[in-house]
Enzyme design. Sequence first.
Site, PDB file in Angstrom:
ATOM      1  N   LYS A  24       1.924   2.134  -5.784  1.00  0.00           N
ATOM      2  CA  LYS A  24       2.314   1.593  -5.940  1.00  0.00           C
ATOM      3  C   LYS A  24       1.366   1.998  -7.430  1.00  0.00           C
ATOM      4  O   LYS A  24       1.794   1.904  -8.644  1.00  0.00           O
ATOM      5  CB  LYS A  24       2.907  -0.130  -6.048  1.00  0.00           C
ATOM      6  CG  LYS A  24       3.898   0.101  -5.469  1.00  0.00           C
ATOM      7  CD  LYS A  24       3.884  -2.220  -5.017  1.00  0.00           C
ATOM      8  CE  LYS A  24       2.382  -2.513  -4.194  1.00  0.00           C
ATOM      9  NZ  LYS A  24       2.074  -1.948  -2.636  1.00  0.00           N
ATOM     10  N   GLY A  25      -0.017   1.709  -7.068  1.00  0.00           N
ATOM     11  CA  GLY A  25      -0.527   1.595  -8.024  1.00  0.00           C
ATOM     12  C   GLY A  25      -0.366   3.314  -9.196  1.00  0.00           C
ATOM     13  O   GLY A  25      -0.686   3.014 -10.561  1.00  0.00           O
ATOM     14  N   ARG A  40      -9.470  -3.122   6.193  1.00  0.00           N
ATOM     15  CA  ARG A  40      -9.800  -2.745   7.195  1.00  0.00           C
ATOM     16  C   ARG A  40      -8.419  -1.559   7.731  1.00  0.00           C
ATOM     17  O   ARG A  40      -8.028  -1.274   7.178  1.00  0.00           O
ATOM     18  CB  ARG A  40      -8.624  -4.409   7.426  1.00  0.00           C
ATOM     19  CG  ARG A  40      -9.272  -5.576   7.394  1.00  0.00           C
ATOM     20  CD  ARG A  40      -8.159  -6.386   7.854  1.00  0.00           C
ATOM     21  NE  ARG A  40      -7.600  -6.893   6.396  1.00  0.00           N
ATOM     22  CZ  ARG A  40      -6.662  -7.874   6.818  1.00  0.00           C
ATOM     23  NH1 ARG A  40      -6.052  -8.633   7.632  1.00  0.00           N
ATOM     24  NH2 ARG A  40      -5.533  -8.023   5.562  1.00  0.00           N
ATOM     25  N   PRO A  41      -9.214  -0.916   9.100  1.00  0.00           N
ATOM     26  CA  PRO A  41      -7.901   0.281   9.212  1.00  0.00           C
ATOM     27  C   PRO A  41      -6.643  -0.314   9.436  1.00  0.00           C
ATOM     28  O   PRO A  41      -5.997  -1.218   9.846  1.00  0.00           O
ATOM     29  CB  PRO A  41      -8.224   0.158  10.874  1.00  0.00           C
ATOM     30  CG  PRO A  41      -9.427  -0.488  11.545  1.00  0.00           C
ATOM     31  CD  PRO A  41      -9.591  -1.521  10.411  1.00  0.00           C
ATOM     32  N   ASP A  66       0.631  -1.219   0.331  1.00  0.00           N
ATOM     33  CA  ASP A  66       0.055  -0.179  -0.134  1.00  0.00           C
ATOM     34  C   ASP A  66       0.887   1.157  -0.206  1.00  0.00           C
ATOM     35  O   ASP A  66       0.040   2.548   0.226  1.00  0.00           O
ATOM     36  CB  ASP A  66      -1.140  -0.044   1.232  1.00  0.00           C
ATOM     37  CG  ASP A  66      -2.276  -1.513   0.957  1.00  0.00           C
ATOM     38  OD1 ASP A  66      -2.071  -1.673   0.041  1.00  0.00           O
ATOM     39  OD2 ASP A  66      -1.920  -1.903   2.380  1.00  0.00           O
ATOM     40  N   GLN A 125       2.073  -5.759  -2.747  1.00  0.00           N
ATOM     41  CA  GLN A 125       2.491  -6.293  -1.924  1.00  0.00           C
ATOM     42  C   GLN A 125       3.887  -5.426  -2.090  1.00  0.00           C
ATOM     43  O   GLN A 125       3.937  -3.762  -2.278  1.00  0.00           O
ATOM     44  CB  GLN A 125       2.662  -7.419  -1.893  1.00  0.00           C
ATOM     45  CG  GLN A 125       1.388  -8.420  -1.359  1.00  0.00           C
ATOM     46  CD  GLN A 125       0.814  -9.020  -2.667  1.00  0.00           C
ATOM     47  OE1 GLN A 125       1.076  -9.530  -3.080  1.00  0.00           O
ATOM     48  NE2 GLN A 125      -0.311  -8.664  -2.572  1.00  0.00           N
ATOM     49  N   GLY A 178      -4.669  -4.602  -3.659  1.00  0.00           N
ATOM     50  CA  GLY A 178      -6.026  -2.375  -4.389  1.00  0.00           C
ATOM     51  C   GLY A 178      -4.631  -2.349  -4.498  1.00  0.00           C
ATOM     52  O   GLY A 178      -4.621  -1.089  -3.981  1.00  0.00           O
ATOM     53  N   SER A 237       5.194  11.801  -4.805  1.00  0.00           N
ATOM     54  CA  SER A 237       3.778  12.341  -4.709  1.00  0.00           C
ATOM     55  C   SER A 237       3.208  13.561  -3.833  1.00  0.00           C
ATOM     56  O   SER A 237       3.116  12.763  -2.555  1.00  0.00           O
ATOM     57  CB  SER A 237       2.970  10.855  -4.484  1.00  0.00           C
ATOM     58  OG  SER A 237       1.783  11.135  -5.135  1.00  0.00           O
TER      59      SER A 237
HETATM   60  P1  GDP Z   1      -1.007   0.241  -3.704  1.00  0.00           P
HETATM   61  O1  GDP Z   1      -1.687  -0.761  -3.192  1.00  0.00           O
HETATM   62  O2  GDP Z   1       1.062   0.207  -3.317  1.00  0.00           O
HETATM   63  O3  GDP Z   1      -1.166   0.580  -5.027  1.00  0.00           O
HETATM   64  O4  GDP Z   1      -1.572   1.164  -2.811  1.00  0.00           O
HETATM   65  P2  GDP Z   1      -3.331   2.138  -2.331  1.00  0.00           P
HETATM   66  O5  GDP Z   1      -4.003   2.434  -3.433  1.00  0.00           O
HETATM   67  O6  GDP Z   1      -3.332   0.246  -1.742  1.00  0.00           O
HETATM   68  O7  GDP Z   1      -2.574   2.404  -0.967  1.00  0.00           O
HETATM   69  C1  GDP Z   1      -2.495   3.977  -1.593  1.00  0.00           C
HETATM   70  C2  GDP Z   1      -3.384   4.862  -1.400  1.00  0.00           C
HETATM   71  O8  GDP Z   1      -2.637   6.080  -0.896  1.00  0.00           O
HETATM   72  C3  GDP Z   1      -4.899   5.639  -2.743  1.00  0.00           C
HETATM   73  O9  GDP Z   1      -5.926   5.908  -2.045  1.00  0.00           O
HETATM   74  C4  GDP Z   1      -4.208   5.600  -3.122  1.00  0.00           C
HETATM   75  O10 GDP Z   1      -4.839   7.039  -4.130  1.00  0.00           O
HETATM   76  C5  GDP Z   1      -3.211   6.796  -1.513  1.00  0.00           C
HETATM   77  N1  GDP Z   1      -2.062   8.216  -1.861  1.00  0.00           N
HETATM   78  C6  GDP Z   1      -1.401   8.050  -3.435  1.00  0.00           C
HETATM   79  N2  GDP Z   1      -0.234   8.522  -3.818  1.00  0.00           N
HETATM   80  C7  GDP Z   1      -0.583  10.065  -3.059  1.00  0.00           C
HETATM   81  C8  GDP Z   1      -0.287  10.672  -2.378  1.00  0.00           C
HETATM   82  O11 GDP Z   1       0.584  11.656  -2.737  1.00  0.00           O
HETATM   83  N3  GDP Z   1      -0.885  11.600  -1.087  1.00  0.00           N
HETATM   84  C9  GDP Z   1      -2.017  10.757  -1.209  1.00  0.00           C
HETATM   85  N4  GDP Z   1      -3.127  11.981   0.663  1.00  0.00           N
HETATM   86  N5  GDP Z   1      -2.155   9.463  -1.193  1.00  0.00           N
HETATM   87  C10 GDP Z   1      -2.202   8.931  -2.481  1.00  0.00           C
HETATM   88  P1  IMO Z   2      -1.213  -4.339  -1.842  1.00  0.00           P
HETATM   89  O1  IMO Z   2      -0.491  -4.595  -3.288  1.00  0.00           O
HETATM   90  C1  IMO Z   2      -0.967  -4.780   1.603  1.00  0.00           C
HETATM   91  C2  IMO Z   2      -0.895  -8.229   3.641  1.00  0.00           C
HETATM   92  C3  IMO Z   2      -1.940  -8.974   5.094  1.00  0.00           C
HETATM   93  C4  IMO Z   2      -0.998 -10.150   5.713  1.00  0.00           C
HETATM   94  C5  IMO Z   2      -0.504 -10.928   4.756  1.00  0.00           C
HETATM   95  C6  IMO Z   2      -0.705 -12.248   4.190  1.00  0.00           C
HETATM   96  O2  IMO Z   2      -1.820  -3.449  -2.373  1.00  0.00           O
HETATM   97  O3  IMO Z   2       0.218  -3.278  -1.655  1.00  0.00           O
HETATM   98  P2  IMO Z   2      -2.486 -12.669   1.614  1.00  0.00           P
HETATM   99  O4  IMO Z   2      -3.636 -12.092   1.731  1.00  0.00           O
HETATM  100  O5  IMO Z   2      -1.209 -12.420   1.322  1.00  0.00           O
HETATM  101  O6  IMO Z   2      -2.067 -13.926   2.754  1.00  0.00           O
HETATM  102  O7  IMO Z   2      -1.837 -11.960   3.434  1.00  0.00           O
HETATM  103  O8  IMO Z   2      -0.038  -9.859   3.939  1.00  0.00           O
HETATM  104  N1  IMO Z   2      -1.510  -7.984   2.545  1.00  0.00           N
HETATM  105  C7  IMO Z   2      -0.673  -6.713   2.136  1.00  0.00           C
HETATM  106  N2  IMO Z   2      -0.816  -5.801   3.097  1.00  0.00           N
HETATM  107  N3  IMO Z   2      -1.029  -4.371   0.512  1.00  0.00           N
HETATM  108  C8  IMO Z   2      -0.996  -5.813  -0.036  1.00  0.00           C
HETATM  109  O9  IMO Z   2      -1.193  -5.793  -1.353  1.00  0.00           O
HETATM  110  C9  IMO Z   2      -0.905  -6.884   0.126  1.00  0.00           C
HETATM  111  N4  IMO Z   2      -1.504  -7.933   0.978  1.00  0.00           N
HETATM  112  C10 IMO Z   2      -1.340  -9.166   1.559  1.00  0.00           C
HETATM  113  O10 IMO Z   2      -2.857  -7.829   5.045  1.00  0.00           O
HETATM  114  O11 IMO Z   2      -0.698  -9.294   6.380  1.00  0.00           O
HETATM  115 MG    MG Z   3      -2.870  -1.616  -1.626  1.00  0.00          MG
END
Ligand code: GDP
Ligand code: IMO
Ligand code: MG
Length: 435
Positions: free
Chosen positions: A16-17, A302-303, A13, A223, A40, A412
Amino acid sequence: MANLIVVGTQWGDEGKGKVVDILSESFDAVVRFQGGNNAGHTVVVAEAKVVLHLVPSGILRMGKMCILGNGVVIDLPALTHEIEQLRKLQVRVEGSLYIGKSAHLVLPYHKILDVERERHATPRIGTTGRGIGPAYADKMARLGIRIGDLYDPVAFRERLAAALAEKKAQAGPGSLLHTLDPTALFREQMQHFEQVKAFLVDASEVINRLIAEGRRTLFEGAQGTLLDVDLGTYPYVTSSSATAGGACTGAGVGPTHIDGVVGVMKAYTTRVGEGPFPTELTDATGQLLRDRGQEYGATTGRPRRCGWLDAVALRYAVRVNGLRTLALTKLDVLDTLPGIRVCTGYQYRGERLTAFPNETGILAECAPVYEDLSGWEESTIGALKLEQLPKACRVYLDRLQALAGVDVSLISTGARRDQTILVDTSAFREWGLTR
Ligand code: GDP
Ligand code: IMO
Ligand code: MG
């Protein structure tokens, strides 16, 4: 020529997206190489927010090839649902999406096994419940079913029935596995397969052809480094190779074709699920980061656990991924803080550690040693140039780069595409990425 791998440097999280969406403008193809719909990845275009779980984040740019490599695990109903959602948003999937025939399937029994194991197991991992661990376990145990196996429905039906019978035989009497019917399962999988059959290819062959033609490929990690099955905080990890090395096996590409690796990091740290997290904040500052950063899981809601940036873990990510540069996200989330802390070492049983201990037992006992930096207490949202950042923010950036030992090439400053600073670093120049 530039074929780049993008990986998360923390526990996922990191954004990366968004980073892949930005970088993909300069590439011809985007490849996912591991993980499944446990990921996600959020991309915000104008005001529209799209969360991608399986389809590579390049899909939102016209004309980019988006490929699922052999190292990905595919939940067919989840994939067809995602495709449908993208079509509703007028995103062109035909001609853009390619699915590697050798990718393994996540089947309904994997999800049941995942959820039921989490209910009783010690330790609890806090998985996403998407069946990822059991699907990769079957792959390694040579019991898995690959998406290309569905070309032969007769053989697939037999293997599915045998696999299900075996799982039932090993399950306790109360398991939901006993409710699964092999015929219904077979029909459901075939119905979804028919919807994606036209997208199937030999992914390694397609990617290597692109590389041979001198076209540019971006490898999108899911991840993060600390969730990697080998290099992460085992056993609190996911079940795939989320570090840079995974891109080669998960896409069927030799390391000689890779020109660089970009690590995505947040300006602080988050973690979803169980496991040690030395810089975790359970106080008001942790809550502030969660609120300002909207740190709630894109997959499970989840938080997310929140804490300060951990430079010990960051240096480890630089090492195990061979990072050449970093992309820093969510800088704006720190805007209101009067002071910012960065962990530069750990205190462990009276000893000072500066290298990340890849042993969960040790990490769980590590107390962070912090360096205190001034906050900037003004908005950086939407900054487009380094010069627009407050002085204290520049000091923080310099310190971060010194601690990491590599430059930051992308910053970013908001969730939207246009809220980004591209820095003219040598790595980005070499890869032809500076605007
Ligand atoms: P990923 O799994 O690595 O692709 O990350 P996620 O999408 O799960 O979580 C990143 C969250 O942060 C998303 O809701 C993005 O829209 C948001 N985000 C990404 N870059 C920034 C930033 O520079 N500032 C803020 N406020 N939000 C961001
Ligand atoms: P992105 O690509 C954050 C975490 C789960 C758990 C552990 C194992 O969005 O960064 P799993 O279901 O993979 O067997 O769970 O890995 N986890 C992530 N945490 N971002 C993710 O993906 C995750 N994918 C799995 O919360 O701790
Ligand atoms: Mg994510």
